[in-house]
Design a protein around this motif. Structure first.
Motif, PDB file in Angstrom:
ATOM      1  N   THR A 177     -22.248   8.387  -1.152  1.00  0.00           N
ATOM      2  CA  THR A 177     -23.684   8.125  -1.027  1.00  0.00           C
ATOM      3  C   THR A 177     -24.453   9.342  -0.532  1.00  0.00           C
ATOM      4  N   ALA A 178     -23.773  10.471  -0.298  1.00  0.00           N
ATOM      5  CA  ALA A 178     -24.436  11.654   0.261  1.00  0.00           C
ATOM      6  C   ALA A 178     -25.638  12.117  -0.560  1.00  0.00           C
ATOM      7  N   PRO A 179     -25.579  12.158  -1.922  1.00  0.00           N
ATOM      8  CA  PRO A 179     -26.774  12.569  -2.672  1.00  0.00           C
ATOM      9  C   PRO A 179     -27.981  11.661  -2.422  1.00  0.00           C
ATOM     10  N   ALA A 180     -27.762  10.360  -2.291  1.00  0.00           N
ATOM     11  CA  ALA A 180     -28.876   9.442  -2.041  1.00  0.00           C
ATOM     12  C   ALA A 180     -29.476   9.699  -0.662  1.00  0.00           C
ATOM     13  N   TYR A 181     -28.629   9.929   0.342  1.00  0.00           N
ATOM     14  CA  TYR A 181     -29.135  10.214   1.684  1.00  0.00           C
ATOM     15  C   TYR A 181     -29.873  11.547   1.725  1.00  0.00           C
ATOM     16  N   LEU A 182     -29.381  12.548   0.987  1.00  0.00           N
ATOM     17  CA  LEU A 182     -30.071  13.835   0.957  1.00  0.00           C
ATOM     18  C   LEU A 182     -31.432  13.701   0.290  1.00  0.00           C
ATOM     19  N   TYR A 183     -31.517  12.927  -0.788  1.00  0.00           N
ATOM     20  CA  TYR A 183     -32.811  12.751  -1.453  1.00  0.00           C
ATOM     21  C   TYR A 183     -33.773  11.987  -0.543  1.00  0.00           C
ATOM     22  N   ALA A 184     -33.269  10.972   0.148  1.00  0.00           N
ATOM     23  CA  ALA A 184     -34.117  10.252   1.098  1.00  0.00           C
ATOM     24  C   ALA A 184     -34.604  11.183   2.209  1.00  0.00           C
ATOM     25  N   ALA A 185     -33.738  12.083   2.673  1.00  0.00           N
ATOM     26  CA  ALA A 185     -34.148  13.051   3.705  1.00  0.00           C
ATOM     27  C   ALA A 185     -35.235  13.975   3.177  1.00  0.00           C
ATOM     28  N   MET A 186     -35.148  14.360   1.901  1.00  0.00           N
ATOM     29  CA  MET A 186     -36.207  15.177   1.300  1.00  0.00           C
ATOM     30  C   MET A 186     -37.535  14.426   1.288  1.00  0.00           C
ATOM     31  N   LEU A 187     -37.517  13.150   0.911  1.00  0.00           N
ATOM     32  CA  LEU A 187     -38.757  12.365   0.890  1.00  0.00           C
ATOM     33  C   LEU A 187     -39.350  12.246   2.277  1.00  0.00           C
ATOM     34  N   LEU A 188     -38.509  12.044   3.277  1.00  0.00           N
ATOM     35  CA  LEU A 188     -38.987  11.835   4.642  1.00  0.00           C
ATOM     36  C   LEU A 188     -39.534  13.113   5.268  1.00  0.00           C
ATOM     37  N   SER A 189     -38.930  14.248   4.942  1.00  0.00           N
ATOM     38  CA  SER A 189     -39.288  15.483   5.643  1.00  0.00           C
ATOM     39  C   SER A 189     -40.163  16.429   4.824  1.00  0.00           C
ATOM     40  N   CYS A 190     -40.010  16.438   3.498  1.00  0.00           N
ATOM     41  CA  CYS A 190     -40.666  17.451   2.677  1.00  0.00           C
ATOM     42  C   CYS A 190     -41.731  16.913   1.729  1.00  0.00           C
ATOM     43  N   ARG A 191     -41.582  15.676   1.279  1.00  0.00           N
ATOM     44  CA  ARG A 191     -42.459  15.166   0.230  1.00  0.00           C
ATOM     45  C   ARG A 191     -43.449  14.112   0.723  1.00  0.00           C
ATOM     46  N   ARG A 192     -43.396  13.772   2.000  1.00  0.00           N
ATOM     47  CA  ARG A 192     -44.208  12.677   2.526  1.00  0.00           C
ATOM     48  C   ARG A 192     -45.703  12.926   2.313  1.00  0.00           C
ATOM     49  N   LEU A 194     -26.380   1.825 -18.514  1.00  0.00           N
ATOM     50  CA  LEU A 194     -27.101   2.542 -17.464  1.00  0.00           C
ATOM     51  C   LEU A 194     -27.065   1.829 -16.115  1.00  0.00           C
ATOM     52  N   GLN A 195     -26.700   0.568 -16.081  1.00  0.00           N
ATOM     53  CA  GLN A 195     -26.809  -0.242 -14.870  1.00  0.00           C
ATOM     54  C   GLN A 195     -26.103   0.370 -13.656  1.00  0.00           C
ATOM     55  N   PRO A 196     -24.852   0.863 -13.757  1.00  0.00           N
ATOM     56  CA  PRO A 196     -24.218   1.457 -12.572  1.00  0.00           C
ATOM     57  C   PRO A 196     -24.979   2.659 -12.022  1.00  0.00           C
ATOM     58  N   SER A 197     -25.641   3.410 -12.900  1.00  0.00           N
ATOM     59  CA  SER A 197     -26.419   4.567 -12.442  1.00  0.00           C
ATOM     60  C   SER A 197     -27.630   4.129 -11.637  1.00  0.00           C
ATOM     61  N   LEU A 198     -28.266   3.031 -12.049  1.00  0.00           N
ATOM     62  CA  LEU A 198     -29.464   2.558 -11.355  1.00  0.00           C
ATOM     63  C   LEU A 198     -29.150   2.128  -9.923  1.00  0.00           C
ATOM     64  N   THR A 199     -27.920   1.683  -9.687  1.00  0.00           N
ATOM     65  CA  THR A 199     -27.544   1.278  -8.333  1.00  0.00           C
ATOM     66  C   THR A 199     -27.680   2.444  -7.367  1.00  0.00           C
ATOM     67  N   HIS A 200     -27.293   3.650  -7.797  1.00  0.00           N
ATOM     68  CA  HIS A 200     -27.431   4.837  -6.945  1.00  0.00           C
ATOM     69  C   HIS A 200     -28.903   5.101  -6.632  1.00  0.00           C
ATOM     70  N   LEU A 201     -29.769   4.910  -7.628  1.00  0.00           N
ATOM     71  CA  LEU A 201     -31.200   5.156  -7.413  1.00  0.00           C
ATOM     72  C   LEU A 201     -31.798   4.164  -6.428  1.00  0.00           C
ATOM     73  N   HIS A 202     -31.383   2.909  -6.494  1.00  0.00           N
ATOM     74  CA  HIS A 202     -31.965   1.874  -5.644  1.00  0.00           C
ATOM     75  C   HIS A 202     -31.553   2.022  -4.178  1.00  0.00           C
ATOM     76  N   LEU A 203     -30.557   2.869  -3.901  1.00  0.00           N
ATOM     77  CA  LEU A 203     -30.206   3.135  -2.506  1.00  0.00           C
ATOM     78  C   LEU A 203     -31.332   3.891  -1.794  1.00  0.00           C
ATOM     79  N   ILE A 204     -32.024   4.757  -2.533  1.00  0.00           N
ATOM     80  CA  ILE A 204     -32.987   5.681  -1.906  1.00  0.00           C
ATOM     81  C   ILE A 204     -34.134   4.942  -1.222  1.00  0.00           C
TER      82      ILE A 204
END
Length: 504
Positions: A239-254, A174-184
């Motif tokens: 990295t586009a999915p990580a940036y899109l999820y971060a944009a959701m947190l910043l704009s929609c889920r804050r 699972l380790q390579p998958s967690l790297t994508h999550l830690h970008l957010i």
């Protein structure tokens, strides 16, 4: 980098609807011209604009160009003769739950046929790439490609996406998958430190399904999902999915996140795990969030994130995948995906129709021709398998290093705990422990048997050979006191008797 082209197609009146239709027709023409010219830059700008690539018919032509694959590549595999993959039982369980939200109004017979064809698409890819491991949710990704490209072309596109975009999630660990999550959280920290502080106790596992499936598991509407994928495939890197999820947190889920205290990690995780459906709260739709994600990426590239150098492997798709026109070397490395099978098959057909050759070919000649075609493809597959093996080895090496570091930390903590306990003990306790330790050393060296050591530790009869023992000395003092008291009584009685005798 040029900002994304945002075509305003908001219908506010009859005139606005007419303008909306004209803009859509114009965009449709621009996409067709870009596809005909294989103009990747123009396709990327149009894919990131409002509405994406407009229609599924255009996506069938545009996505292979953006991904850098040839969807018409010929496959010469004998599916039934290939070794079944170890994960096919799990694939069957997941495929039986496919096509829940789309397409609508399927009969039971149609649903059964589509699920069987989807199962064949997934298992064909896995059988061709035995080093890849299936993950739950991969069927959500594959069913979109199946619906757009059909069962035959979907195999080629799914294989390319699995190898070049989702490979990190298909490793045996699972380790390579967690790297994508830690970008957010690191992306969020660059633009909203207060939100990052609020999330500091919450692990980014709330984004796991979105990252694994490129939001296919989270977005239930196929039209919205394909617009999101237009943005992903047109992005500069993976990295586009990580940036899109971060944009959701910043704009929609804050606002949702700040309803809880930072230490309410379980509540925050539960809220964020339930992704809302587009249009997302606080935005006018997908365009706002996608535009914000693109702006975040432009302002802070992934190379600026602290995790990029320390935790992202050089074999990760985050570093190996780039847009087709950005890397000539990538086009050469993946040349077999674009040309080998298709071009060689065309040469084979041309040779068959050549007047200089006999009208018919023998069976042996046909097999020789097919062997020449498959030889190039097999060599390319060997190269890709070697890359996957290198990534697996690199992941195992990183995990081993982390395990050693954790063991070292535990060892230091244990030493500190023992030192603290020693400082809290009295000198007599320390002296007795030192004596016990010395006796153990004697026992190890064969100079003293365990029975002798035990006898010495408990011996009270021989003060010369007895080990210094506070309990022993306390017991001896007690006996001396009793003896002194007894002697005093005897002497007193004897003195009284002598006095009495002297007087009489």
């Amino acid at each position: 980098m040029e900002p994304p082209v945002l075509l305003d197609m908001s219908p506010v009146s009859a005139q606005g609807q007419h303008h909306d239709h004209q803009a859509k027709v114009k965009k449709d023409v621009l996409i067709k011209i870009a596809i005909a010219n294989r103009d990747v830059d123009t396709l990327c700008r149009l894919a990131k604009s409002k509405g994406g690539l407009v229609s599924d018919s255009l996506r069938r032509q545009a996505w292979p160009i953006l991904l850098g694959c040839n969807a018409d590549k010929k496959l010469f595999d004998d599916y039934d003769g290939m070794q079944p993959h170890t994960d096919e039982d799990q694939v069957r369980l997941d495929v039986d739950r496919a096509f829940i939200f789309y397409p609508p109004d399927l009969s039971e017979n149609e649903l059964k046929v589509k699920r069987e064809e989807l199962f064949r698409v997934i298992t064909h890819v896995l059988r061709r790439n035995v080093n890849l491991s299936y993950f739950q949710g991969f069927h959500d990704v594959c069913q979109v490609f199946y619906l757009l490209f059909g069962p035959r072309r979907a195999i080629v596109v799914v294989e390319h996406v699995a190898l070049h975009r989702l490979r990190d999630f298909m490793m045996p660990v699972l380790q390579p998958s967690l790297t994508h999550l830690h970008l957010i959280p690191q992306i969020v920290a660059l633009f909203d430190p207060a939100l990052a502080t609020q999330l500091r106790f919450t692990k980014p596992y709330y984004a796991l399904s979105a990252m694994l499936t490129m939001f296919a598991h989270d977005i239930e509407n196929l039209d919205d999902l394909t617009i999101v994928w237009d943005f992903f495939f047109a992005a500069d890197d993976a990295t586009a999915p990580a940036y899109l999820y971060a944009a959701m947190l910043l704009s929609c889920r804050r606002q949702e996140i700040f309803q809880f205290a930072p230490r309410d990690a379980e509540m925050i995780h539960a809220v964020l795990s339930r992704s809302p459906q587009p249009p997302w709260p606080g935005s006018t739709g997908l365009t706002d969030v996608i535009g914000l994600a693109e702006a975040l990426h432009v302002q802070h590239m992934p190379q600026e994130l602290p995790i990029w150098r320390s935790e992202v492997s050089k074999f990760s798709v985050l570093k190996t995948w780039t847009r087709p026109e950005q890397s000539q070397q990538q086009q050469q490395n993946h040349h077999y995906y674009h040309h080998h099978y298709h071009d060689d098959h065309q040469k084979l057909r041309k040779r068959k129709s050549d007047k200089k050759k006999p009208a018919t070919m023998t069976t042996s000649e046909v097999y020789i021709e097919l062997d020449e075609v498959n030889e190039k493809g097999s060599a390319a597959h060997v190269e890709m398998e070697r890359l996957i093996e290198d990534q697996i080895a690199d992941t195992e090496r990183r995990l081993a290093e982390e395990k050693i570091q954790q063991q070292e930390i535990l060892r230091k903590r244990k030493e500190l705990s023992e030192r603290t306990k020693r400082l809290a003990k009295s000198p007599s306790q320390l002296a007795r422990e030192k004596t016990r330790s010395s006796l153990r050393d004697y026992e190890k060296n064969g100079k003293l048997t365990p029975q002798q050591g035990k006898k010495l530790l408990t011996k009270e009869s021989d003060p010369v050979t007895a080990i210094p023992n506070p309990e022993f000395y306390g017991s001896m003092a007690h006996h001396v006191l009793h003896l002194t008291l007894g002697v005093s009584i005897v002497v007193g009685i004897f003195g009284v008797w002598v006095t009495w005798m002297y007087r009489t």
